[in-house]
Every structure is written in structure tokens, then in C-alpha cells.
Motif scaffolding. Structure first.
Motif, PDB file in Angstrom:
ATOM      1  N   MET A   1       0.833  -1.188   0.000  1.00  0.00           N
ATOM      2  CA  MET A   1       0.000   0.000   0.000  1.00  0.00           C
ATOM      3  C   MET A   1       0.878   1.251   0.000  1.00  0.00           C
ATOM      4  O   MET A   1       1.842   1.337   0.754  1.00  0.00           O
ATOM      5  CB  MET A   1      -0.887   0.037   1.242  1.00  0.00           C
ATOM      6  CG  MET A   1      -2.209  -0.688   1.072  1.00  0.00           C
ATOM      7  SD  MET A   1      -3.286   0.198  -0.079  1.00  0.00           S
ATOM      8  CE  MET A   1      -3.406   1.783   0.745  1.00  0.00           C
ATOM      9  N   GLY A   2       0.535   2.212  -0.872  1.00  0.00           N
ATOM     10  CA  GLY A   2       1.272   3.471  -0.864  1.00  0.00           C
ATOM     11  C   GLY A   2       1.278   4.125  -2.228  1.00  0.00           C
ATOM     12  O   GLY A   2       0.717   3.604  -3.200  1.00  0.00           O
ATOM     13  N   ALA A   3       1.913   5.286  -2.292  1.00  0.00           N
ATOM     14  CA  ALA A   3       1.967   6.044  -3.548  1.00  0.00           C
ATOM     15  C   ALA A   3       2.657   5.233  -4.630  1.00  0.00           C
ATOM     16  O   ALA A   3       3.675   4.571  -4.389  1.00  0.00           O
ATOM     17  CB  ALA A   3       2.696   7.367  -3.319  1.00  0.00           C
ATOM     18  N   LEU A   4       2.114   5.279  -5.845  1.00  0.00           N
ATOM     19  CA  LEU A   4       2.685   4.519  -6.958  1.00  0.00           C
ATOM     20  C   LEU A   4       3.973   5.139  -7.470  1.00  0.00           C
ATOM     21  O   LEU A   4       4.829   4.440  -8.013  1.00  0.00           O
ATOM     22  CB  LEU A   4       1.664   4.415  -8.094  1.00  0.00           C
ATOM     23  CG  LEU A   4       0.297   3.818  -7.735  1.00  0.00           C
ATOM     24  CD1 LEU A   4      -0.553   3.656  -8.986  1.00  0.00           C
ATOM     25  CD2 LEU A   4       0.444   2.490  -7.024  1.00  0.00           C
ATOM     26  N   ASN A   5       4.099   6.446  -7.327  1.00  0.00           N
ATOM     27  CA  ASN A   5       5.300   7.135  -7.805  1.00  0.00           C
ATOM     28  C   ASN A   5       6.325   7.281  -6.684  1.00  0.00           C
ATOM     29  O   ASN A   5       6.873   8.357  -6.446  1.00  0.00           O
ATOM     30  CB  ASN A   5       4.934   8.511  -8.381  1.00  0.00           C
ATOM     31  CG  ASN A   5       4.377   8.402  -9.781  1.00  0.00           C
ATOM     32  OD1 ASN A   5       4.920   7.692 -10.619  1.00  0.00           O
ATOM     33  ND2 ASN A   5       3.283   9.094 -10.053  1.00  0.00           N
ATOM     34  N   SER A   6       6.592   6.199  -6.001  1.00  0.00           N
ATOM     35  CA  SER A   6       7.551   6.181  -4.907  1.00  0.00           C
ATOM     36  C   SER A   6       8.572   5.077  -5.145  1.00  0.00           C
ATOM     37  O   SER A   6       8.209   3.905  -5.267  1.00  0.00           O
ATOM     38  CB  SER A   6       6.839   5.945  -3.559  1.00  0.00           C
ATOM     39  OG  SER A   6       7.750   5.529  -2.564  1.00  0.00           O
ATOM     40  N   VAL A   7       9.845   5.443  -5.240  1.00  0.00           N
ATOM     41  CA  VAL A   7      10.904   4.450  -5.438  1.00  0.00           C
ATOM     42  C   VAL A   7      10.895   3.445  -4.296  1.00  0.00           C
ATOM     43  O   VAL A   7      11.029   2.229  -4.509  1.00  0.00           O
ATOM     44  CB  VAL A   7      12.281   5.139  -5.532  1.00  0.00           C
ATOM     45  CG1 VAL A   7      13.394   4.094  -5.608  1.00  0.00           C
ATOM     46  CG2 VAL A   7      12.350   6.048  -6.746  1.00  0.00           C
TER      47      VAL A   7
ATOM     48  N   ASP B   1       5.632   7.753 -12.957  1.00  0.00           N
ATOM     49  CA  ASP B   1       6.751   8.636 -13.276  1.00  0.00           C
ATOM     50  C   ASP B   1       7.918   7.815 -13.848  1.00  0.00           C
ATOM     51  O   ASP B   1       8.445   6.920 -13.177  1.00  0.00           O
ATOM     52  CB  ASP B   1       7.189   9.363 -12.003  1.00  0.00           C
ATOM     53  CG  ASP B   1       8.179  10.489 -12.270  1.00  0.00           C
ATOM     54  OD1 ASP B   1       8.917  10.410 -13.274  1.00  0.00           O
ATOM     55  OD2 ASP B   1       8.220  11.444 -11.475  1.00  0.00           O
ATOM     56  N   THR B   2       8.314   8.129 -15.062  1.00  0.00           N
ATOM     57  CA  THR B   2       9.402   7.368 -15.688  1.00  0.00           C
ATOM     58  C   THR B   2      10.718   7.542 -14.938  1.00  0.00           C
ATOM     59  O   THR B   2      11.526   6.614 -14.872  1.00  0.00           O
ATOM     60  CB  THR B   2       9.588   7.793 -17.159  1.00  0.00           C
ATOM     61  OG1 THR B   2       9.834   9.197 -17.218  1.00  0.00           O
ATOM     62  CG2 THR B   2       8.341   7.477 -17.966  1.00  0.00           C
ATOM     63  N   ASN B   3      10.930   8.714 -14.359  1.00  0.00           N
ATOM     64  CA  ASN B   3      12.159   8.938 -13.586  1.00  0.00           C
ATOM     65  C   ASN B   3      12.213   8.024 -12.371  1.00  0.00           C
ATOM     66  O   ASN B   3      13.295   7.554 -11.979  1.00  0.00           O
ATOM     67  CB  ASN B   3      12.247  10.398 -13.133  1.00  0.00           C
ATOM     68  CG  ASN B   3      12.442  11.353 -14.295  1.00  0.00           C
ATOM     69  OD1 ASN B   3      13.148  11.040 -15.256  1.00  0.00           O
ATOM     70  ND2 ASN B   3      11.811  12.515 -14.233  1.00  0.00           N
ATOM     71  N   VAL B   4      11.058   7.770 -11.780  1.00  0.00           N
ATOM     72  CA  VAL B   4      10.996   6.873 -10.626  1.00  0.00           C
ATOM     73  C   VAL B   4      11.316   5.437 -11.059  1.00  0.00           C
ATOM     74  O   VAL B   4      12.102   4.739 -10.413  1.00  0.00           O
ATOM     75  CB  VAL B   4       9.600   6.946  -9.969  1.00  0.00           C
ATOM     76  CG1 VAL B   4       9.440   5.835  -8.925  1.00  0.00           C
ATOM     77  CG2 VAL B   4       9.392   8.311  -9.315  1.00  0.00           C
ATOM     78  N   LEU B   5      10.736   5.010 -12.178  1.00  0.00           N
ATOM     79  CA  LEU B   5      10.990   3.651 -12.655  1.00  0.00           C
ATOM     80  C   LEU B   5      12.460   3.432 -12.973  1.00  0.00           C
ATOM     81  O   LEU B   5      13.009   2.351 -12.729  1.00  0.00           O
ATOM     82  CB  LEU B   5      10.149   3.373 -13.906  1.00  0.00           C
ATOM     83  CG  LEU B   5       8.627   3.275 -13.707  1.00  0.00           C
ATOM     84  CD1 LEU B   5       7.940   3.093 -15.052  1.00  0.00           C
ATOM     85  CD2 LEU B   5       8.273   2.132 -12.758  1.00  0.00           C
ATOM     86  N   GLU B   6      13.097   4.455 -13.515  1.00  0.00           N
ATOM     87  CA  GLU B   6      14.503   4.329 -13.905  1.00  0.00           C
ATOM     88  C   GLU B   6      15.443   4.282 -12.709  1.00  0.00           C
ATOM     89  O   GLU B   6      16.619   3.958 -12.853  1.00  0.00           O
ATOM     90  CB  GLU B   6      14.869   5.477 -14.846  1.00  0.00           C
ATOM     91  CG  GLU B   6      14.228   5.313 -16.235  1.00  0.00           C
ATOM     92  CD  GLU B   6      14.298   6.567 -17.085  1.00  0.00           C
ATOM     93  OE1 GLU B   6      14.832   7.582 -16.589  1.00  0.00           O
ATOM     94  OE2 GLU B   6      13.810   6.538 -18.230  1.00  0.00           O
ATOM     95  N   GLN B   7      14.921   4.593 -11.520  1.00  0.00           N
ATOM     96  CA  GLN B   7      15.742   4.535 -10.312  1.00  0.00           C
ATOM     97  C   GLN B   7      15.702   3.164  -9.637  1.00  0.00           C
ATOM     98  O   GLN B   7      16.428   2.920  -8.679  1.00  0.00           O
ATOM     99  CB  GLN B   7      15.273   5.590  -9.305  1.00  0.00           C
ATOM    100  CG  GLN B   7      15.515   7.021  -9.756  1.00  0.00           C
ATOM    101  CD  GLN B   7      15.014   8.026  -8.732  1.00  0.00           C
ATOM    102  OE1 GLN B   7      15.362   7.976  -7.554  1.00  0.00           O
ATOM    103  NE2 GLN B   7      14.176   8.954  -9.181  1.00  0.00           N
ATOM    104  N   LEU B   8      14.853   2.269 -10.136  1.00  0.00           N
ATOM    105  CA  LEU B   8      14.755   0.945  -9.526  1.00  0.00           C
ATOM    106  C   LEU B   8      16.019   0.148  -9.811  1.00  0.00           C
ATOM    107  O   LEU B   8      16.537   0.140 -10.924  1.00  0.00           O
ATOM    108  CB  LEU B   8      13.545   0.202 -10.070  1.00  0.00           C
ATOM    109  CG  LEU B   8      12.173   0.836  -9.789  1.00  0.00           C
ATOM    110  CD1 LEU B   8      11.068  -0.006 -10.401  1.00  0.00           C
ATOM    111  CD2 LEU B   8      11.952   1.004  -8.289  1.00  0.00           C
ATOM    112  N   ASN B   9      16.492  -0.544  -8.808  1.00  0.00           N
ATOM    113  CA  ASN B   9      17.735  -1.305  -8.923  1.00  0.00           C
ATOM    114  C   ASN B   9      17.457  -2.796  -9.058  1.00  0.00           C
ATOM    115  O   ASN B   9      16.625  -3.356  -8.336  1.00  0.00           O
ATOM    116  CB  ASN B   9      18.616  -1.069  -7.678  1.00  0.00           C
ATOM    117  CG  ASN B   9      19.041   0.382  -7.554  1.00  0.00           C
ATOM    118  OD1 ASN B   9      19.424   1.014  -8.537  1.00  0.00           O
ATOM    119  ND2 ASN B   9      18.967   0.908  -6.341  1.00  0.00           N
TER     120      ASN B   9
END
Length: 381
Positions: free
Chosen positions: A54-60, A81-89
Motif C-alpha cells: 500500500m502506498g503512492a505509486l510514484n515512490s521508489v 513517473d518514468t524517472n521513478v521507474l529508472e531509479q529501480l535497482n
């Protein structure tokens, strides 16, 4: 070579809406476990997931929490947010972000279409009120003012029927850059869904005809009632876009079709689409299974139309009205999302009818006197 993902692995879905639920159910049918990230506790997909964050979708942080349980991730939320997706490791994310970068920005989407010589509605970029006065000379009336960022929603769109409507647009322009788009005098709307795998193979679902009322999908008809030449052009454009996109998964292309059989590309859909829900019964494989197959590196099957079909949306206000039909229409396929729809006209389900006579089925739907409310507003392109 991309690793195959087998049953009992976990599919991570970003978003908890009705289509996320249908994707989750398709994953379960194939033997996968499902994890979702949803920002609403009573979202449709939450009831069928094995793991729910549960939580905001645009959260790394939230995305990373879900990803730790998942073998592959996919988004069902178009405004992520594409910038958020690109931060996933270290996350297996076959869809990538290129398609989102295109679809979230109306100007970038139009530039993408123009770069491939595709026919789109005339448009102009609008920064201030003077730009509108300058642009209407070539675009003409009526036209529609839309924010470049699609996430702003339809409440920021404004129809301009004549010069007297322009002054009222000034208040909208304080929120950023806009697009002024010509109103296409279309006769119908079409959608084609396409699956693309990691080996760049493409599989095409039958072209569907969409009936839009009050800016919402009302009915879907397959096969679309169009001429063979139009069908071929839709498929050609879909193939061109599919070959160009750096993307793995199912995507859709929407069109306007005029009385003279001229096609205008309307928009690109980054993932399974509501109009494609008719394929749960109408074809031998659903759009959701195709999407999962691409993500998991399973082969794409040959897509076949099992039967012509009509699908009609069930808004929240009509839920109880349809219950009688459940009892007297055993050959109709009813879906109830049991979601948190707030507004009376919010989509809360759909019904699909396989048919050998599309016209008779459409009449049968209207004969129920459930879905015969006339349109209230002119549709915005």
C-alpha cells in the motif's frame, strides 16, 4: 538471452485498478503468484493479490518493496513517473519506459507520429492566449485545448466553438503548456491491440470498433465494421509503430475514422486497454495472457477470432439493474470489478456477448432498457 519465467514465480503489477485485477486473474490462471502496489486499500486488484503493498505509486521506496518479492514487474498505471521507474535497482522490467515518455506528453506523442508520417489531427503548441488566436486560423473551429501532460485530466480540456470561447481559455493556461487540436469530424473510433516480445516478434489482435459516450468507453464491437482497405491500413500502422517502439508487452493504437474512410491516429496506449477486454471471450487468447507471455518470454500463439462479439460497460449506477440480466442471459459473460468507483458513471464492470449477428445483439442490449441513456455531452477528440 532473456530468461524464461515459469509458473509459481511472482508477477509484480504497479496499479490496482480493474484492468490490473484482470491481469492478476490471468496470471493466476497461468500458475503465477501476484504482487501489486496500490494506493487504495479497496482497489479491485487488492482482493486477488498474494502480496499487496500500500502506498503512492510514484515512490521508489514503495516500488522497491514490491520488487523484492517479484520475478518480473509491469505497470498498469499510465501516469507512473518514468524517472521513478529508472531509479529501480536490479528489477526485471521488460516494458521499459520509452513508451511512457511518449504517451504521457501529448506533444511528444504527436512528434512521434509525425516522425513516421502518420496522419494526425492538425495541432499547435499553446503557451499564452495570443497563441490560440494565431493558431485557430489554420486549425479552424471547433477545436480542443488540452494540457500537454495527460495526467492533468479531462477537466483541464476546453472546447472552442468560436472566437467568443477563446477568452475563457486564459485561466487554463496558467497551469502550463497546452496543445490546441483540431476537432476531427469522425464517424467511428477504432483500436488495435498488439503484443511485442523480447525477440521483436509482433502479434496482432483483431481491430475493434469503440463507441464512446461522455468521453468514456461505452461499447466495443469486434470485428470492427470497416472496409478491408481500412483494416489493412490500421494493421500497417500498428506494425510500423510496433517495429519502432523499444518495448516489450501489449500496447494499443487508437484511431478516428471519418466518413470518407480517412484514418487519423488518436493515441498510443502503453499496456492492456479496456477496449481489449472483449478478447477474454472473443479470441483464443486474451490481451492479458499475451502481455504475460511477452514479459515471461513465452512464445506468442497465433491469435484467432473465436466469434464476433459485443462488449458493453457497466457503470456503477447500473450495477443492480444488470442483476436480472445475469439470471436470464446465461450466454452473456458478466464481469464485476467490485472496486472503489466513486462516481455514478465510473466503470464498475462489463458484459461481453458472443454473437453471429452484431446488429441483433446491439438491439438486444438496448432492449434491456438498461444501456439506452442518450449521450449528455459532445465527445472531445
Amino acid at each position: 538471452m532473456t530468461a524464461v519465467i515459469y509458473p509459481d514465480s511472482m508477477i509484480g503489477i504497479i496499479g490496482g485498478d480493474a484492468n490490473s485485477k484482470l491481469l492478476a486473474l490471468a496470471a493466476k490462471k497461468l500458475g503465477f503468484r501476484v504482487g501489486i502496489l496500490t494506493d487504495t486499500l479497496d482497489s479491485p486488484a487488492a482482493g486477488v493479490a498474494d502480496v499487496t503493498e500500500m502506498g503512492a505509486l510514484n515512490s521508489v521506496t514503495n516500488l522497491q518493496k514490491l520488487a523484492q518479492f517479484c520475478d518480473v514487474m509491469t505497470y498498469q498505471y499510465e501516469n507512473i513517473d518514468t524517472n521513478v521507474l529508472e531509479q529501480l535497482n536490479a528489477v526485471n522490467f521488460p516494458q521499459g519506459t520509452d513508451i511512457l515518455s511518449i504517451t504521457q506528453d501529448r506533444q511528444l506523442e504527436k512528434v512521434f507520429f509525425e516522425s513516421h508520417n502518420l496522419n494526425i489531427a492538425p495541432y499547435a503548441t499553446i503557451v499564452d492566449i495570443n497563441d490560440i488566436y494565431d493558431a485557430v486560423g489554420s486549425i479552424g473551429y471547433p477545436c480542443v485545448l488540452k494540457p500537454i501532460q495527460k495526467s492533468y485530466g479531462k477537466q483541464f480540456q476546453h472546447i472552442i466553438y468560436g472566437e467568443g470561447d477563446i477568452a475563457a481559455c486564459e485561466e487554463y493556461l496558467t497551469s502550463g503548456t497546452y496543445i490546441l487540436e483540431s476537432w476531427v469530424p469522425y464517424e467511428s473510433e477504432l483500436t488495435i491491440m498488439v503484443a511485442k516480445d523480447s525477440d521483436k516478434n509482433l502479434a496482432y489482435m483483431p481491430v475493434v470498433e469503440d463507441v464512446i459516450i461522455d468521453q468514456k468507453l461505452f461499447e466495443t464491437i469486434v470485428p470492427a465494421r470497416i472496409k478491408p482497405a481500412v483494416m489493412a491500413e490500421v494493421q500497417r500502422i500498428a506494425e510500423l509503430i510496433g517495429q519502432t517502439l523499444d518495448y516489450v508487452g501489449v500496447f494499443g493504437v487508437e484511431f478516428f475514422l471519418t466518413a470518407s474512410d480517412t484514418l487519423y491516429v488518436k493515441r498510443l496506449v502503453p499496456g492492456p486497454h479496456t477496449a481489449g477486454n472483449i478478447f477474454n471471450e472473443a479470441t483464443n487468447v486474451s490481451q492479458y495472457e499475451l502481455h504475460l507471455r511477452t514479459l515471461c518470454h513465452w512464445p506468442l500463439p497465433k491469435i484467432e477470432l473465436v466469434s464476433p462479439a459485443v462488449s458493453v460497460t457497466i457503470p456503477k449506477r447500473l450495477i443492480t439493474d444488470t442483476f436480472t440480466q445475469v439470471l436470464i442471459k446465461p450466454d452473456w459473460y458478466f464481469y464485476y470489478y467490485l472496486d472503489n468507483a466513486q462516481e455514478a458513471d465510473d466503470r464498475a464492470g462489463h458484459v461481453t456477448i458472443l454473437t453471429s449477428d452484431t446488429r441483433a445483439t446491439l438491439e438486444q442490449i438496448y432492449d434491456t432498457e438498461i444501456w439506452n441513456k442518450p449521450p449528455q455531452h459532445k465527445q472531445i477528440n
